[in-house]
Design a protein around this motif. Structure first.
Motif, PDB file in Angstrom:
ATOM      1  N   UNK A  93       0.710  -1.104   0.062  1.00  0.00           N
ATOM      2  CA  UNK A  93      -0.013  -0.076  -0.031  1.00  0.00           C
ATOM      3  C   UNK A  93       0.971   1.139  -0.192  1.00  0.00           C
ATOM      4  N   UNK A  94       0.869   1.926  -0.905  1.00  0.00           N
ATOM      5  CA  UNK A  94       1.672   3.059  -1.203  1.00  0.00           C
ATOM      6  C   UNK A  94       0.537   4.480  -1.296  1.00  0.00           C
ATOM      7  N   UNK A  95       0.849   5.180  -0.225  1.00  0.00           N
ATOM      8  CA  UNK A  95      -0.118   6.281  -0.231  1.00  0.00           C
ATOM      9  C   UNK A  95       0.538   7.578  -0.241  1.00  0.00           C
ATOM     10  N   UNK A  96      -0.083   8.661  -0.883  1.00  0.00           N
ATOM     11  CA  UNK A  96       0.733  10.025  -0.906  1.00  0.00           C
ATOM     12  C   UNK A  96      -0.556  10.971  -0.490  1.00  0.00           C
ATOM     13  N   UNK A  97      -0.004  12.105   0.263  1.00  0.00           N
ATOM     14  CA  UNK A  97      -1.153  13.035   0.847  1.00  0.00           C
ATOM     15  C   UNK A  97      -0.986  14.068  -0.258  1.00  0.00           C
ATOM     16  N   UNK A  98      -2.307  14.529  -0.430  1.00  0.00           N
ATOM     17  CA  UNK A  98      -2.273  15.873  -1.373  1.00  0.00           C
ATOM     18  C   UNK A  98      -3.369  16.502  -1.170  1.00  0.00           C
ATOM     19  N   UNK A  99      -3.243  17.895  -1.351  1.00  0.00           N
ATOM     20  CA  UNK A  99      -4.004  19.104  -1.203  1.00  0.00           C
ATOM     21  C   UNK A  99      -4.753  19.322  -2.257  1.00  0.00           C
ATOM     22  N   UNK A 100      -6.017  19.850  -2.026  1.00  0.00           N
ATOM     23  CA  UNK A 100      -6.760  20.374  -3.432  1.00  0.00           C
ATOM     24  C   UNK A 100      -6.096  21.463  -3.890  1.00  0.00           C
ATOM     25  N   UNK A 101      -6.018  21.512  -5.075  1.00  0.00           N
ATOM     26  CA  UNK A 101      -5.381  22.718  -5.691  1.00  0.00           C
ATOM     27  C   UNK A 101      -4.034  22.719  -5.958  1.00  0.00           C
ATOM     28  N   UNK A 102      -3.304  21.128  -5.852  1.00  0.00           N
ATOM     29  CA  UNK A 102      -2.037  21.126  -5.966  1.00  0.00           C
ATOM     30  C   UNK A 102      -1.691  19.936  -6.666  1.00  0.00           C
ATOM     31  N   UNK A 103      -2.916  19.397  -7.351  1.00  0.00           N
ATOM     32  CA  UNK A 103      -2.769  18.155  -8.199  1.00  0.00           C
ATOM     33  C   UNK A 103      -3.073  18.612  -9.678  1.00  0.00           C
ATOM     34  N   UNK A 104      -2.556  17.669 -10.604  1.00  0.00           N
ATOM     35  CA  UNK A 104      -3.116  17.938 -11.931  1.00  0.00           C
ATOM     36  C   UNK A 104      -2.899  16.439 -12.557  1.00  0.00           C
ATOM     37  N   UNK A 105      -3.357  16.566 -13.844  1.00  0.00           N
ATOM     38  CA  UNK A 105      -3.330  15.163 -14.602  1.00  0.00           C
ATOM     39  C   UNK A 105      -1.917  14.601 -14.767  1.00  0.00           C
ATOM     40  N   UNK A 106      -1.090  15.616 -14.945  1.00  0.00           N
ATOM     41  CA  UNK A 106       0.246  15.161 -15.238  1.00  0.00           C
ATOM     42  C   UNK A 106       0.798  14.645 -13.904  1.00  0.00           C
ATOM     43  N   UNK A 107       0.599  15.090 -12.721  1.00  0.00           N
ATOM     44  CA  UNK A 107       1.223  14.832 -11.585  1.00  0.00           C
ATOM     45  C   UNK A 107       0.599  13.325 -11.186  1.00  0.00           C
TER      46      UNK A 107
END
Length: 387
Positions: A93-107
């Protein structure tokens, strides 16, 4: 010391800006330090791999801060390095935290290709005014767009964080957030009460009378209503603040709650190294420059080391295990410590049974719903025995 298996936590201490309630080690901006920090993180991991060659890693959690702020390619490089240093299991299980507004399709494409298979996204509240009141750097629309991008990228194992007890928040607001999380496809929801931490801007504003929080009764009502709604939506409570659909509990966090071994890499990260029936805790320096400097020089970034005795470890196993609905496995406890939990804690367990805080079923000591709600009282029963 011997240890052949451990969970791995990677701390990324960068964020867009500090939330008003946050006392975690995180720093706004610092873009020029991100790539050097990734280099240092890999150096630290290399050191751990030399100390524990062939270590098996069942879960990786990339937390922060906001890991999704890292420049393109950094997450992929860190995970590639991690696989070179350790035996990451095929179904990790490999989890990554992300905040809205910092994600993109490329990332998201980078993360998926690198092996990330679980995202944890912070919604927190259902109205922009509530988000602004606690200094969040995103809007509700940012969240819905991020969730949509995640689904399009194939991320179906999604955790969403929500909070209650925020300034100006009502029970209806909290239920709206819960519905929004489930509607976005969350398989897991973490629902936390706002905690005022000394020295944070929000704590200072409340103390000065500039901000008013809901009273204790209102907070309890939010908690109860939110828990009931999550259950109706198919997300069962399995830990004090965590709810999941079947098969989607956090495997990484279960390591903590089972008092298992884990390695924490990064500034301010903590590790718990198994030493038989005891443990050793390490805490890294919180200063980014100090951390980078130590790692690049080949020195340990640990600023503190604490030995955990057998007595302390037994207490922690009881205290942590009773945060979860699975509770504490009596046989596993005996195998680990050479003593029986229902023997050494006979008086404490009797009192908790009488208070209907716990039950004993199928070889496990489990908290009741009341025991989960009043976990601090449960834990206090074991404090004296651990001294």
């Amino acid at each position: 010391m011997t240890m052949d298996r451990a969970a791995l936590y990677l701390h990324i201490p960068f964020c867009v800006r500090k939330c008003a309630y946050c006392d975690f080690v995180s720093y706004a901006g610092q873009e020029d330090r991100m790539r050097p920090y990734a280099d240092a993180l890999l150096r630290e991991l290399a050191g751990w791999s030399r100390e524990y060659p062939g270590l098996e890693v069942p879960t990786i959690y990339i937390g922060g801060g906001t890991p999704s702020l890292l420049p393109d390619g950094c997450v992929a490089r860190i995970l590639k390095g991690t696989r070179g240093f350790f035996r990451v299991v095929p179904d990790a299980e490999i989890t990554l935290e992300a905040n809205p507004g910092t994600l993109s399709a490329r990332k998201l494409d980078e993360y998926a290709t690198a092996g990330v298979n679980r995202l944890s996204v912070g919604l927190q509240a259902s109205r922009d005014e509530l988000l602004r009141a606690v200094g969040r750097a995103h809007t509700v629309r940012d969240f819905t767009e991020a969730a949509s991008l995640a689904r399009d990228a194939g991320f179906w194992n999604l955790n969403v964080d929500v909070m209650y007890g925020l300034p100006g928040q009502t029970v209806s607001d909290h239920l709206d957030a819960v519905e929004m999380a489930a509607g976005a496809g969350a398989q897991h929801v973490s629902a936390y009460a706002l905690t005022l931490e000394a020295g944070t801007p929000l704590a200072d504003a409340v103390r000065a009378g500039e901000t008013v929080l809901p009273d204790e009764d209102a907070v309890w009502e939010m908690a109860d209503a939110g828990a009931a709604r999550l259950e109706r939506l198919g997300l069962a409570r399995y830990e004090i603040s965590n709810y999941a659909r079947p098969g989607f509990h956090s495997r990484h966090n279960m390591t903590y709650w089972r008092n298992g071994p884990y390695i924490g890499a990064g500034a301010a990260a903590h590790s718990c190294i198994s030493m038989g029936d005891g443990a050793e805790r390490l805490e890294n320096t919180p200063d980014i420059d100090d951390y980078i400097g130590r790692c690049m020089e080949g020195a340990s970034p640990a600023a503190a080391r604490i030995k955990i005795s057998k007595q302390e470890s037994m207490f922690e196993t009881m205290m942590l295990g009773l945060r979860t609905t699975e509770g504490v496995d009596i046989e596993a406890f005996s195998e680990r410590y050479g003593v029986s939990a229902d023997n050494i804690y006979q008086e404490q367990l009797a009192q908790l049974l009488e208070q209907e805080m716990i039950c004993i079923q199928k070889g496990r000591i489990k908290p009741t719903a009341l025991g989960l709600d009043f976990h601090s009282r449960v834990a206090l029963q074991f404090v004296e025995k651990s001294a």
